[in-house]
Write a protein that holds these residues in place. Structure first.
Motif, short mmCIF file in Angstrom:
data_model
loop_
_atom_site.label_atom_id
_atom_site.label_comp_id
_atom_site.label_asym_id
_atom_site.label_seq_id
_atom_site.Cartn_x
_atom_site.Cartn_y
_atom_site.Cartn_z
N TYR A 72 0.83 -1.20 0.00
CA TYR A 72 0.00 0.00 0.00
C TYR A 72 0.86 1.25 0.00
N PHE A 73 0.44 2.20 -0.80
CA PHE A 73 1.09 3.50 -0.77
C PHE A 73 0.44 4.31 0.34
N GLU B 124 -6.87 11.76 -19.42
CA GLU B 124 -7.58 10.69 -20.12
C GLU B 124 -7.28 9.33 -19.48
N TYR B 125 -6.01 9.09 -19.16
CA TYR B 125 -5.63 7.84 -18.51
C TYR B 125 -6.30 7.73 -17.15
N ALA B 126 -6.26 8.82 -16.39
CA ALA B 126 -6.88 8.82 -15.06
C ALA B 126 -8.37 8.55 -15.15
N ARG B 127 -9.05 9.18 -16.11
CA ARG B 127 -10.49 8.95 -16.28
C ARG B 127 -10.78 7.50 -16.63
N ALA B 128 -9.96 6.91 -17.49
CA ALA B 128 -10.16 5.50 -17.86
C ALA B 128 -10.00 4.59 -16.66
N ARG B 129 -9.01 4.86 -15.82
CA ARG B 129 -8.78 4.05 -14.62
C ARG B 129 -9.91 4.26 -13.61
N ILE B 130 -10.37 5.50 -13.46
CA ILE B 130 -11.49 5.77 -12.54
C ILE B 130 -12.72 4.99 -13.00
N HIS B 131 -12.98 5.03 -14.30
CA HIS B 131 -14.13 4.32 -14.85
C HIS B 131 -14.03 2.82 -14.57
N ALA B 132 -12.87 2.23 -14.85
CA ALA B 132 -12.68 0.79 -14.65
C ALA B 132 -12.78 0.43 -13.17
N LEU B 133 -12.11 1.21 -12.32
CA LEU B 133 -12.09 0.89 -10.90
C LEU B 133 -13.41 1.18 -10.20
N SER B 134 -14.29 1.91 -10.85
CA SER B 134 -15.61 2.20 -10.29
C SER B 134 -16.67 1.21 -10.77
N THR C 142 -11.25 -5.05 -11.23
CA THR C 142 -11.69 -4.31 -10.06
C THR C 142 -12.09 -5.26 -8.95
N GLN C 143 -12.78 -6.32 -9.29
CA GLN C 143 -13.16 -7.33 -8.30
C GLN C 143 -11.92 -7.96 -7.66
N GLU C 144 -10.92 -8.27 -8.49
CA GLU C 144 -9.68 -8.87 -7.98
C GLU C 144 -8.94 -7.88 -7.08
N PHE C 145 -8.89 -6.61 -7.49
CA PHE C 145 -8.22 -5.58 -6.69
C PHE C 145 -8.88 -5.47 -5.33
N ASP D 126 -11.84 -2.83 -0.01
CA ASP D 126 -12.63 -1.72 -0.58
C ASP D 126 -12.09 -0.35 -0.19
N ALA D 127 -11.59 -0.23 1.03
CA ALA D 127 -11.09 1.08 1.47
C ALA D 127 -9.89 1.51 0.62
N TYR D 128 -8.98 0.59 0.33
CA TYR D 128 -7.82 0.95 -0.48
C TYR D 128 -8.24 1.20 -1.93
N LEU D 129 -9.19 0.45 -2.43
CA LEU D 129 -9.73 0.69 -3.77
C LEU D 129 -10.27 2.11 -3.86
N LYS D 130 -11.04 2.53 -2.87
CA LYS D 130 -11.58 3.89 -2.87
C LYS D 130 -10.47 4.93 -2.79
N GLN D 131 -9.40 4.63 -2.04
CA GLN D 131 -8.27 5.55 -1.95
C GLN D 131 -7.59 5.71 -3.30
N VAL D 132 -7.40 4.61 -4.01
CA VAL D 132 -6.76 4.66 -5.33
C VAL D 132 -7.63 5.44 -6.31
N VAL D 133 -8.93 5.24 -6.27
CA VAL D 133 -9.84 6.02 -7.13
C VAL D 133 -9.72 7.50 -6.78
#
Length: 73
Positions: free
Chosen positions: A8-9, A30-40, A47-50, A56-63
């Motif tokens: 974890y960072f 654009e890259y950030a938006r694509a990652r936000i879309h995928a991770l959301s 996203t399920q694997e992550f 979930d808390a770290y997933l939300k932090q990364v988003v």
């Protein structure tokens, strides 16, 4: 303690350095938006694997960090 906690960072700066320097990824809006879309997307397999691996808390932090990067680039 989670066995992955060393991965974890702890800050946006650490995370951004890993993305841009260690991974050599151009962190464009654009890259950030694509990652936000995928991770959301709860139906996205990665996203399920992550979430299963890091929680979930770290997933939300990364988003949140991708959202910050999108707004600051």
């Amino acid at each position: 303690m989670n066995e992955h906690s060393s991965f974890y960072f702890q800050s946006y700066e650490q995370w951004r350095h890993a993305i841009t320097v260690r991974c050599n990824i151009n962190l464009t809006p654009e890259y950030a938006r694509a990652r936000i879309h995928a991770l959301s997307d709860p139906n996205d397999l990665h996203t399920q694997e992550f979430a299963a691996k890091y929680g979930d808390a770290y997933l939300k932090q990364v988003v949140a960090w991708f959202t910050r990067a999108e707004q600051s680039t």
